[in-house]
Enzyme design. Structure first.
Site, PDB file in Angstrom:
ATOM      1  N   HIS A   1      12.453   5.681  13.309  1.00 36.36           N
ATOM      2  CA  HIS A   1      12.370   5.948  11.858  1.00 36.36           C
ATOM      3  C   HIS A   1      13.101   7.256  11.547  1.00 36.36           C
ATOM      4  CE1 HIS A   1      10.534   6.875   7.960  1.00 36.36           C
ATOM      5  NE2 HIS A   1       9.911   5.701   7.949  1.00 36.36           N
TER       6      HIS A   1
ATOM      7  N   HIS B   1       5.677   5.365  13.445  1.00 41.35           N
ATOM      8  CA  HIS B   1       6.115   6.261  12.365  1.00 41.35           C
ATOM      9  C   HIS B   1       4.985   6.746  11.457  1.00 41.35           C
ATOM     10  CE1 HIS B   1       5.431   3.458   9.036  1.00 41.35           C
ATOM     11  NE2 HIS B   1       5.732   2.513   9.900  1.00 41.35           N
TER      12      HIS B   1
ATOM     13  N   ARG C   1       2.106   8.318   9.226  1.00 39.72           N
ATOM     14  CA  ARG C   1       1.772   9.707   8.941  1.00 39.72           C
ATOM     15  C   ARG C   1       0.636  10.238   9.816  1.00 39.72           C
ATOM     16  NH1 ARG C   1       3.621  11.906   3.626  1.00 39.72           N
ATOM     17  NH2 ARG C   1       5.068  10.220   3.209  1.00 39.72           N
TER      18      ARG C   1
ATOM     19  N   GLU D   1       0.124  -9.131  -1.149  1.00 35.74           N
ATOM     20  CA  GLU D   1      -0.527  -8.615   0.069  1.00 35.74           C
ATOM     21  C   GLU D   1      -1.765  -7.791  -0.322  1.00 35.74           C
ATOM     22  OE1 GLU D   1       1.836  -7.360   3.821  1.00 35.74           O
ATOM     23  OE2 GLU D   1       0.673  -5.582   3.335  1.00 35.74           O
TER      24      GLU D   1
ATOM     25  N   ASP E   1       0.785  -1.233   0.000  1.00 37.83           N
ATOM     26  CA  ASP E   1       0.000   0.000   0.000  1.00 37.83           C
ATOM     27  C   ASP E   1       0.814   1.277   0.000  1.00 37.83           C
ATOM     28  OD1 ASP E   1       1.123  -0.035   2.490  1.00 37.83           O
ATOM     29  OD2 ASP E   1      -0.678  -0.712   3.522  1.00 37.83           O
TER      30      ASP E   1
ATOM     31  N   GLU F   1      -2.321   5.045   2.840  1.00 37.15           N
ATOM     32  CA  GLU F   1      -2.223   3.626   2.479  1.00 37.15           C
ATOM     33  C   GLU F   1      -3.568   2.985   2.134  1.00 37.15           C
ATOM     34  OE1 GLU F   1      -0.635   5.029   5.033  1.00 37.15           O
ATOM     35  OE2 GLU F   1       1.491   4.732   4.581  1.00 37.15           O
TER      36      GLU F   1
HETATM   37  C1  UD1 Z   1       6.406   4.990   3.849  1.00 35.93           C
HETATM   38  C2  UD1 Z   1       5.041   4.406   3.456  1.00 35.93           C
HETATM   39  C3  UD1 Z   1       4.402   3.722   4.639  1.00 35.93           C
HETATM   40  C4  UD1 Z   1       5.333   2.719   5.287  1.00 35.93           C
HETATM   41  C5  UD1 Z   1       6.638   3.395   5.602  1.00 35.93           C
HETATM   42  C6  UD1 Z   1       7.580   2.356   6.125  1.00 35.93           C
HETATM   43  C7  UD1 Z   1       3.874   5.751   1.775  1.00 35.93           C
HETATM   44  C8  UD1 Z   1       2.852   6.774   1.550  1.00 35.93           C
HETATM   45  N1  UD1 Z   1       4.149   5.461   3.062  1.00 35.93           N
HETATM   46  O1  UD1 Z   1       6.158   6.032   4.760  1.00 35.93           O
HETATM   47  O2  UD1 Z   1       3.239   3.030   4.196  1.00 35.93           O
HETATM   48  O3  UD1 Z   1       4.744   2.260   6.466  1.00 35.93           O
HETATM   49  O4  UD1 Z   1       7.187   3.966   4.412  1.00 35.93           O
HETATM   50  O5  UD1 Z   1       8.634   2.891   6.803  1.00 35.93           O
HETATM   51  O6  UD1 Z   1       4.402   5.213   0.846  1.00 35.93           O
HETATM   52  N2  UD1 Z   1      13.860   8.608   5.393  1.00 35.93           N
HETATM   53  C9  UD1 Z   1      15.241   8.617   5.393  1.00 35.93           C
HETATM   54  N3  UD1 Z   1      15.870   7.448   5.018  1.00 35.93           N
HETATM   55  C10 UD1 Z   1      15.218   6.342   4.640  1.00 35.93           C
HETATM   56  C11 UD1 Z   1      13.824   6.355   4.661  1.00 35.93           C
HETATM   57  C12 UD1 Z   1      13.152   7.494   5.022  1.00 35.93           C
HETATM   58  O7  UD1 Z   1      15.863   9.598   5.719  1.00 35.93           O
HETATM   59  O8  UD1 Z   1      15.847   5.330   4.300  1.00 35.93           O
HETATM   60  C13 UD1 Z   1      13.145   9.851   5.819  1.00 35.93           C
HETATM   61  C14 UD1 Z   1      13.180  10.933   4.749  1.00 35.93           C
HETATM   62  O9  UD1 Z   1      13.288  12.166   5.423  1.00 35.93           O
HETATM   63  C15 UD1 Z   1      11.809  10.810   4.111  1.00 35.93           C
HETATM   64  C16 UD1 Z   1      10.959  10.459   5.321  1.00 35.93           C
HETATM   65  O10 UD1 Z   1      11.774   9.557   6.068  1.00 35.93           O
HETATM   66  O11 UD1 Z   1      11.399  11.987   3.483  1.00 35.93           O
HETATM   67  C17 UD1 Z   1       9.626   9.872   5.027  1.00 35.93           C
HETATM   68  O12 UD1 Z   1       9.714   8.819   4.053  1.00 35.93           O
HETATM   69  P1  UD1 Z   1       8.440   8.463   3.122  1.00 35.93           P
HETATM   70  O13 UD1 Z   1       8.754   7.272   2.294  1.00 35.93           O
HETATM   71  O14 UD1 Z   1       8.012   9.690   2.431  1.00 35.93           O
HETATM   72  O15 UD1 Z   1       7.310   8.109   4.161  1.00 35.93           O
HETATM   73  P2  UD1 Z   1       7.237   7.037   5.311  1.00 35.93           P
HETATM   74  O16 UD1 Z   1       6.586   7.711   6.469  1.00 35.93           O
HETATM   75  O17 UD1 Z   1       8.548   6.380   5.504  1.00 35.93           O
HETATM   76  N1  UDP Z   2      12.122  -3.163  10.799  1.00 36.12           N
HETATM   77  C1  UDP Z   2      13.500  -3.267  10.660  1.00 36.12           C
HETATM   78  N2  UDP Z   2      14.299  -2.432  11.400  1.00 36.12           N
HETATM   79  C2  UDP Z   2      13.793  -1.510  12.253  1.00 36.12           C
HETATM   80  C3  UDP Z   2      12.380  -1.401  12.364  1.00 36.12           C
HETATM   81  C4  UDP Z   2      11.581  -2.228  11.607  1.00 36.12           C
HETATM   82  O1  UDP Z   2      14.012  -4.084   9.905  1.00 36.12           O
HETATM   83  O2  UDP Z   2      14.557  -0.803  12.887  1.00 36.12           O
HETATM   84  C5  UDP Z   2      11.273  -4.040   9.999  1.00 36.12           C
HETATM   85  C6  UDP Z   2      10.188  -4.762  10.744  1.00 36.12           C
HETATM   86  O3  UDP Z   2      10.672  -5.942  11.355  1.00 36.12           O
HETATM   87  C7  UDP Z   2       9.193  -5.029   9.642  1.00 36.12           C
HETATM   88  C8  UDP Z   2       9.320  -3.803   8.762  1.00 36.12           C
HETATM   89  O4  UDP Z   2      10.575  -3.236   9.073  1.00 36.12           O
HETATM   90  O5  UDP Z   2       9.582  -6.139   8.855  1.00 36.12           O
HETATM   91  C9  UDP Z   2       8.201  -2.867   9.033  1.00 36.12           C
HETATM   92  O6  UDP Z   2       8.463  -1.680   8.387  1.00 36.12           O
HETATM   93  P1  UDP Z   2       7.798  -0.311   8.769  1.00 36.12           P
HETATM   94  O7  UDP Z   2       7.345  -0.335  10.176  1.00 36.12           O
HETATM   95  O8  UDP Z   2       8.751   0.744   8.341  1.00 36.12           O
HETATM   96  O9  UDP Z   2       6.570  -0.246   7.763  1.00 36.12           O
HETATM   97  P2  UDP Z   2       5.080  -0.790   7.800  1.00 36.12           P
HETATM   98  O10 UDP Z   2       5.126  -2.245   8.077  1.00 36.12           O
HETATM   99  O11 UDP Z   2       4.369  -0.020   8.844  1.00 36.12           O
HETATM  100  O12 UDP Z   2       4.536  -0.464   6.462  1.00 36.12           O
END
Ligand code: UD1
Ligand code: UDP
Length: 378
Positions: A244, A211, A213, A121, A99, A135
């Site tokens: 995060h 984490h 939104r 999924e 999602d 999502e």
């Molecule tokens: C995204 C997904 C969410 C998922 C989450 C997992 C969407 C809309 N949301 O949200 O469903 O649960 O990923 O974690 O697709 N950042 C870093 N390094 C990284 C990753 C992220 O610095 O490796 C920071 C950046 O500042 C980035 C922010 O995190 O802009 C947010 O990342 P983004 O992918 O936009 O949204 P998530 O909240 O991570």
């Molecule tokens: N996870 C990880 N390292 C971390 C935190 C989470 O590898 O420090 C893994 C966790 O075990 C799971 C996945 O990341 O497999 C979940 O990702 P996240 O919570 O970012 O996204 P969501 O599942 O909410 O979409």
């Protein structure tokens, strides 16, 4: 169809990578399938860490992540980037997961190229357009575009059926269980320096993540305050929280939980460390989707830091408590698990609804069947 089926797997965030990795590995060894991987890098470090762990080198990397990215910039980046990749690869099927914005934009790009989409999924629903945001809408839109729907449970199949989607739906379990089976070992030694310094043998450990939104701002503040109280009121409890990297998450978490005794804020963990940490903890508190599947599969009760869940199976099976996001609710839910031994025991021994760890093979077999359904002279 005589030639190999070309399957393009597209993903970009940590959770997609963790759940697609076992499938990609399985497709790579499946005769009759040519596997191509494109990462969007909606996430960068968190994605690369998973790729390294599973030893996957992408064929294409859109390298999208940038400071201050928005849902719109991610969407347009994926659409434009994939346009070129789809022209080059000309896949028979694009596989997307779950999602995220990456998955829905990749499904749309594939639809524009009239490439069949396989949704891994599929069929999860909260039935609240704004929670989880974006999502819930992402999943609904992807379902409309997909040809093959890989639903993890019977309930997710029924959700699709309710929307009139009955063709090409397969109940296969969740690939996250495949990943867990590969990662969790009794004699595992943590790699993270931060984990090595923690007194994990002492007391009871809560693994926490938050984490989402829709939880940013006030809900996350409430959650953090509740956790602070839980720790202060229960002297044998420690919390380990891999935070995060989103600055909107970090600022709040550090403000409320930074420097609190027995609360350990650390950087995101490699997935193998994370899975083995869950295996060794007392319980999990999280708003993560993936953790709602993993913790129960590892026999760990879970407090869900949300007002709804698209994973009702875990709540109904008695594996999770849906706590909401108000400080008092979160505190009470956590306290119940810390004090009610009978409840804890029941929650730790319920049955995981997400399959047997062979979901990837089932999906590969369905893709081969799909290949046979395509015209002979293709
Ligand atoms: C995204 C997904 C969410 C998922 C989450 C997992 C969407 C809309 N949301 O949200 O469903 O649960 O990923 O974690 O697709 N950042 C870093 N390094 C990284 C990753 C992220 O610095 O490796 C920071 C950046 O500042 C980035 C922010 O995190 O802009 C947010 O990342 P983004 O992918 O936009 O949204 P998530 O909240 O991570
Ligand atoms: N996870 C990880 N390292 C971390 C935190 C989470 O590898 O420090 C893994 C966790 O075990 C799971 C996945 O990341 O497999 C979940 O990702 P996240 O919570 O970012 O996204 P969501 O599942 O909410 O979409």
């Amino acid at each position: 169809m005589k030639r190999d089926l070309t399957v393009l797997s597209v993903f970009g965030t940590r959770p997609e990578a963790i759940k697609m990795a076992p499938l990609v590995k399985c497709l790579e060894r499946t005769a009759g399938i040519k596997s191509v991987v494109c990462v969007t890098a909606q996430h960068r470090q968190m994605l690369d860490s998973v790729m390294e762990q599973f030893d996957i080198t992408p064929d294409y990397d859109l390298n999208l992540m940038h400071a201050g990215q928005t849902l719109t910039t991610i969407t347009t980046g994926v659409l434009e980037g994939l346009d070129k990749v789809l022209n080059q690869v000309k896949p028979d099927v694009t596989l997307v997961h779950g999602d995220t914005t990456t998955s829905t934009a990749a499904a749309l790009a594939s639809f524009y190229h009239q490439v069949a989409v396989g949704h891994v999924e599929a069929g999860l629903r909260s039935y609240d357009k704004y929670s989880p945001f974006p999502e819930e809408m992402n999943r609904v839109l992807t379902s409309r575009m997909a040809t093959l729907h890989f639903a993890p449970t019977e309930k997710s199949r029924e959700n699709l059926q309710r929307e009139g989607i009955t063709e090409g739906v397969y109940v296969v379990g969740n690939t996250v269980i495949d990943a867990l089976h590969q990662m969790v070992h009794d004699a595992y030694v943590f790699r993270s320096e931060a984990l090595k310094t923690l007194p994990l043998q002492d007391g009871r450990w809560i693994v926490m993540t938050a984490h989402r939104r829709e939880n940013l701002g006030t809900p996350l503040e409430h959650i953090c305050r509740a956790v602070k109280r839980l720790v202060e009121d229960t002297p044998d409890v420690h919390v380990v929280y891999p935070v995060h990297p989103n600055p909107a998450v970090r600022t709040t978490v550090e403000k409320i939980l930074g420097g609190v005794d027995r609360v350990h804020l650390i950087d995101p963990l490699e997935v193998e460390d994370m899975h083995n940490l869950i295996k060794r903890c007392f319980m999990v508190m999280t708003d993560s989707g993936g953790l709602q599947e993993e913790a129960p599969a590892l026999g760990k009760p879970i407090v869900v830091l949300r007002t709804e869940t698209e994973r009702p199976e875990v709540v109904e099976a008695g594996l999770a408590m849906l706590a909401g996001v108000e400080e008092e609710q979160v505190y009470q839910a956590g306290m119940r698990l810390l004090t009610d031994k009978e409840l804890y025991h029941r929650m730790a021994h319920a049955v995981n609804p997400y399959g047997d760890g062979h979901t990837s093979e089932k999906i590969a077999a369905i893709l081969l069947q799909y290949k046979e359904s395509l015209p002979e002279n293709d």
